[in-house]
Design an enzyme around this catalytic site. Sequence first.
Site, mmCIF file in Angstrom:
data_model
loop_
_atom_site.group_PDB
_atom_site.id
_atom_site.type_symbol
_atom_site.label_atom_id
_atom_site.label_comp_id
_atom_site.label_asym_id
_atom_site.label_seq_id
_atom_site.Cartn_x
_atom_site.Cartn_y
_atom_site.Cartn_z
ATOM 1 N N LYS A 36 0.831 -1.273 -0.013
ATOM 2 C CA LYS A 36 0.001 0.179 -0.015
ATOM 3 C C LYS A 36 0.807 1.302 -0.043
ATOM 4 O O LYS A 36 0.506 2.359 0.049
ATOM 5 C CB LYS A 36 -0.806 0.218 1.133
ATOM 6 C CG LYS A 36 -2.011 -0.800 1.240
ATOM 7 C CD LYS A 36 -3.149 -0.415 2.094
ATOM 8 C CE LYS A 36 -2.881 -0.837 3.537
ATOM 9 N NZ LYS A 36 -3.897 -0.544 4.486
ATOM 10 N N LYS A 44 2.635 2.282 2.496
ATOM 11 C CA LYS A 44 2.606 2.724 3.796
ATOM 12 C C LYS A 44 3.700 1.878 4.713
ATOM 13 O O LYS A 44 3.926 0.819 4.546
ATOM 14 C CB LYS A 44 1.373 2.402 4.576
ATOM 15 C CG LYS A 44 0.094 3.181 4.173
ATOM 16 C CD LYS A 44 -1.165 2.963 5.100
ATOM 17 C CE LYS A 44 -2.264 4.032 4.946
ATOM 18 N NZ LYS A 44 -3.003 3.855 5.775
HETATM 19 N N1 C2G Z 1 -10.425 6.422 9.261
HETATM 20 C C1 C2G Z 1 -11.547 7.322 9.917
HETATM 21 N N2 C2G Z 1 -11.253 8.600 10.147
HETATM 22 C C2 C2G Z 1 -9.843 9.011 10.448
HETATM 23 C C3 C2G Z 1 -9.095 8.044 9.847
HETATM 24 C C4 C2G Z 1 -9.420 6.847 9.607
HETATM 25 O O1 C2G Z 1 -12.669 6.935 9.711
HETATM 26 N N3 C2G Z 1 -9.774 10.379 10.665
HETATM 27 C C5 C2G Z 1 -10.944 5.222 8.875
HETATM 28 C C6 C2G Z 1 -10.902 4.883 7.359
HETATM 29 O O2 C2G Z 1 -11.497 5.632 6.422
HETATM 30 C C7 C2G Z 1 -10.634 3.378 7.307
HETATM 31 C C8 C2G Z 1 -10.051 2.984 9.106
HETATM 32 O O3 C2G Z 1 -10.397 4.101 9.644
HETATM 33 O O4 C2G Z 1 -11.992 2.929 7.360
HETATM 34 C C9 C2G Z 1 -8.604 2.738 9.027
HETATM 35 O O5 C2G Z 1 -7.966 3.691 8.396
HETATM 36 P P1 C2G Z 1 -6.577 3.316 7.925
HETATM 37 O O6 C2G Z 1 -5.643 2.595 8.947
HETATM 38 O O7 C2G Z 1 -5.795 4.629 7.455
HETATM 39 O O8 C2G Z 1 -6.767 2.299 6.803
HETATM 40 P P2 C2G Z 1 -6.548 2.241 5.270
HETATM 41 O O9 C2G Z 1 -5.021 2.647 5.019
HETATM 42 O O10 C2G Z 1 -7.304 3.045 4.436
HETATM 43 O O11 C2G Z 1 -6.552 0.763 4.911
HETATM 44 O O12 C2G Z 1 -8.034 -2.788 2.169
HETATM 45 C C10 C2G Z 1 -8.213 -1.507 2.676
HETATM 46 C C11 C2G Z 1 -7.164 -1.007 3.349
HETATM 47 O O13 C2G Z 1 -6.581 -2.006 4.348
HETATM 48 C C12 C2G Z 1 -7.755 0.217 4.058
#
Ligand code: C2G
Length: 128
Positions: free
Chosen positions: A44, A46
């Site tokens: 990803k 990350k």
């Molecule tokens: N999230 C949120 N508000 C934020 C930050 C994150 O609602 N201020 C939500 C994101 O939309 C996601 C979840 O928290 O639904 C986890 O966020 P991340 O850890 O950044 O996940 P991400 O990298 O988007 O991974 O296959 C899908 C991926 O694994 C998603």
Amino acid sequence: MKRIITYGTYDLLHWGHIRLLKRAKELGDYLIVVLSTDEFNAIKGKKSYHNYQERKMMLEAIRYVDLVVPEYRWEQKKEDIIKYQADVFVMGDDWAGRFDELSEIVEVRYLPRTEGISTTKIKNDLEK
Ligand code: C2G
């Protein structure tokens, strides 16, 4: 037993993550979090501060979370939904539309992201 499934990295766990998990749990009775492995995070683009085991343990400590399993690749969602018998697939709306093809086998819900907090913001603010 209504089963909810969601995906993410959940690095530097913060209140925006917690709010997403809380609202996801409120949609049913059992919440499965499919947590990105360190290897998948590399895919990803990350690099998480906490490794998978640390991120898993923190999620398992959250009252809204019932099960944490690994996310290895983008394409595992359909098999996860079947394997874990998920009824609802939930993601923050930064993903809105991206997983609509799953609606053939599961209810797809995008919940509003929490503004004002993110792992990136935390890292940037700490560098000031
Ligand atoms: N999230 C949120 N508000 C934020 C930050 C994150 O609602 N201020 C939500 C994101 O939309 C996601 C979840 O928290 O639904 C986890 O966020 P991340 O850890 O950044 O996940 P991400 O990298 O988007 O991974 O296959 C899908 C991926 O694994 C998603």
